[in-house]
Design an enzyme around this catalytic site. Structure first.
Site, PDB file in Angstrom:
ATOM      1  N   ARG A  60       0.845  -1.211   0.000  1.00 36.86           N
ATOM      2  CA  ARG A  60       0.000   0.000   0.000  1.00 36.86           C
ATOM      3  C   ARG A  60       0.875   1.253   0.000  1.00 36.86           C
ATOM      4  NH1 ARG A  60      -1.858   2.179   4.425  1.00 36.86           N
ATOM      5  NH2 ARG A  60      -2.349   0.246   5.513  1.00 36.86           N
ATOM      6  N   TYR A 113     -12.549  17.438 -16.770  1.00 35.97           N
ATOM      7  CA  TYR A 113     -13.105  16.081 -16.852  1.00 35.97           C
ATOM      8  C   TYR A 113     -14.299  15.966 -15.889  1.00 35.97           C
ATOM      9  CZ  TYR A 113     -13.227  10.997 -16.362  1.00 35.97           C
ATOM     10  OH  TYR A 113     -13.616   9.686 -16.322  1.00 35.97           O
ATOM     11  N   ASP A 185      -3.928  18.636 -15.572  1.00 36.99           N
ATOM     12  CA  ASP A 185      -4.276  17.301 -16.061  1.00 36.99           C
ATOM     13  C   ASP A 185      -3.756  17.203 -17.495  1.00 36.99           C
ATOM     14  OD1 ASP A 185      -5.507  15.053 -17.180  1.00 36.99           O
ATOM     15  OD2 ASP A 185      -7.319  15.259 -15.976  1.00 36.99           O
ATOM     16  N   LYS A 210      -5.442   5.967 -19.939  1.00 37.48           N
ATOM     17  CA  LYS A 210      -5.697   6.373 -21.320  1.00 37.48           C
ATOM     18  C   LYS A 210      -4.438   6.167 -22.159  1.00 37.48           C
ATOM     19  CE  LYS A 210      -9.627   7.598 -19.518  1.00 37.48           C
ATOM     20  NZ  LYS A 210      -9.838   8.948 -19.019  1.00 37.48           N
TER      21      LYS A 210
END
Ligand SMILES: *Cc1c(COP(=O)(O)O)cnc(C)c1O
Length: 395
Positions: A60, A113, A185, A210
């Site tokens: 983690r 977005y 972004d 993406k």
């Protein structure tokens, strides 16, 4: 180790980070599925867990395969440090929640977005963070809001889904002068086409799901920036728990080795298709920053090395039914919510990027209901043009 600036982008895409982990004599980065890493020496364990010595103790926190992914992203964006998350939204929300506190203020734009927009309209205000969303290409209005004082200036360019262009150098300067952290972004552009840090931003954020991964088979997110900022985002991500899975890190890494080849082809295919659609009688309007008719073309030419693989267009007629008919006729496109893969993907914002918004919100954002977003793949461009031509018949 593979250096940051002494090698070409293509060489860095292939080699960066790859010398970090080994499994025997394997030439490829192993997928380390182990949750924990064992130490017989307690002092060493302590030093690793305190971050005073390189190594891993719990996945983690950090993991060898994930660390290679972060290193490759870091080198491609040209920053000091990088931290990943389980998805693009994981890193975007993580960066915002890590760096903002109640009473702080964010300035951003209306065209982010859809998921990011929901953070701004719902989840950050709920935590007592003020958010001001400006008209996306009204740079003077953004500067004026930033000058009033803010902790974060959050930008995205090109935007989703109407492919608007923000002037990163100009806005990053305004953000710096106000003492804000400037986040960008960079998902649509990719580091092949645009490096926000070189244009003055503090953090480059990616949905690696993406273009970075490029094969639509793994979710992931990454932030690249200064050591200090990345340490803060890591400290939050570690506790919030949205760590990137090692298998996903491996798939993303494998994709990133061909990033430059894919993006060069996607840039070229998208420009050719945008020109084709612009002159097509069945098309009302095309949104692509590589077109001279695009209002952001000059800025895009200045700050981008290529115009990216995403375009959108409105068919003549312009109803949702018209768009649906064209979509359903496409043979060489997945009708899906993602983008940036090797195969062409088409969708409408109402069901994809802006599914989180109401029809009224989409209208307010200037997103036509009949807008088709077309994520151009690496296929033969003549095949794609012919496919669009037959799908547009009768428009
Ligand atoms: C897809 C996307 C995101 C969200 O990424 P996920 O990996 O789906 O969480 C954020 N920003 C942009 C521009 C995107 O296209």
């Amino acid at each position: 180790m593979i250096g940051d600036k002494d090698l070409g982008f293509e060489t860095r895409a292939v080699w960066a980070g790859e010398d970090r982990v080994s499994a025997g004599e394997a030439t490829q980065v192993p997928v380390v599925h182990s949750v924990a890493f064992a130490y017989d020496d307690l002092d060493e364990w302590l030093e690793v867990s305190l971050g005073n010595r390189p190594g891993h103790f719990y996945t983690r926190n950090t993991n060898p395969t994930v660390a290679v992914f972060e290193e490759k992203a870091r080198v491609l964006e040209g920053g000091e440090a990088a931290v990943s998350a389980a998805s693009g939204m994981g890193i975007i929300s993580g960066a915002l929640f890590a760096l903002l506190a109640s009473g702080d203020r964010v300035v951003s734009v209306k065209d982010t977005y859809g998921g990011t927009n929901r953070l701004f309209t719902e989840f950050l205000p709920r935590q007592g963070v003020g958010v001001t969303l400006c008209e996306t290409t009204d740079f003077a209005a953004i500067e004026a809001e930033v000058a009033k004082g803010c902790q974060v200036l959050y930008l995205e360019t090109p935007t989703n889904p109407t492919i608007k262009i923000l002037d990163l150098e100009r806005l990053a300067r305004a953000g710096r002068e106000a003492g804000a952290v400037v986040m960008v972004d960079n998902t649509f552009a990719t580091p092949v086409n645009q490096n926000p840090l070189a244009l003055g931003a503090d953090l480059a954020l990616h949905s690696a799901t993406k273009f970075l991964g490029g094969h639509a088979d793994a979710l992931g997110g990454v932030a690249v920036g200064s050591r200090d900022l990345i340490r803060k985002i890591y400290a939050y991500r570690e506790i919030a728990g949205g760590a990137l899975h090692p298998m996903s890190a491996y798939l993303l890494l494998r994709g990133m080795k061909t990033l430059h080849l894919r993006i060069e082809r996607q840039n070229a295919n998208a420009l050719a298709i945008a020109r084709f659609l612009e002159s097509h009688p069945g098309v009302e309007r095309v949104f692509y920053p590589g077109l001279e008719s695009h209002p952001g073309h000059d800025i895009a030419r200045r700050q981008m090395r290529g115009f990216g693989g995403i375009l959108s267009f409105v068919t003549k007629g312009g109803t949702l039914e018209d768009a649906g008919r064209v979509l359903s006729r496409l043979r060489l496109a997945r009708r899906a919510a993602n983008l940036g893969s090797v195969e062409t993907i088409a969708g409408i914002p109402a069901t994809t990027s802006h599914v989180e918004c109401t029809a009224e919100e989409r209208r307010a954002m200037g997103i036509p209901e009949s807008l088709i977003r077309y994520s151009v793949g690496i296929e033969n461009v003549e095949d794609l043009k012919a496919d669009l031509d037959q799908a547009l018949a009768g428009c």
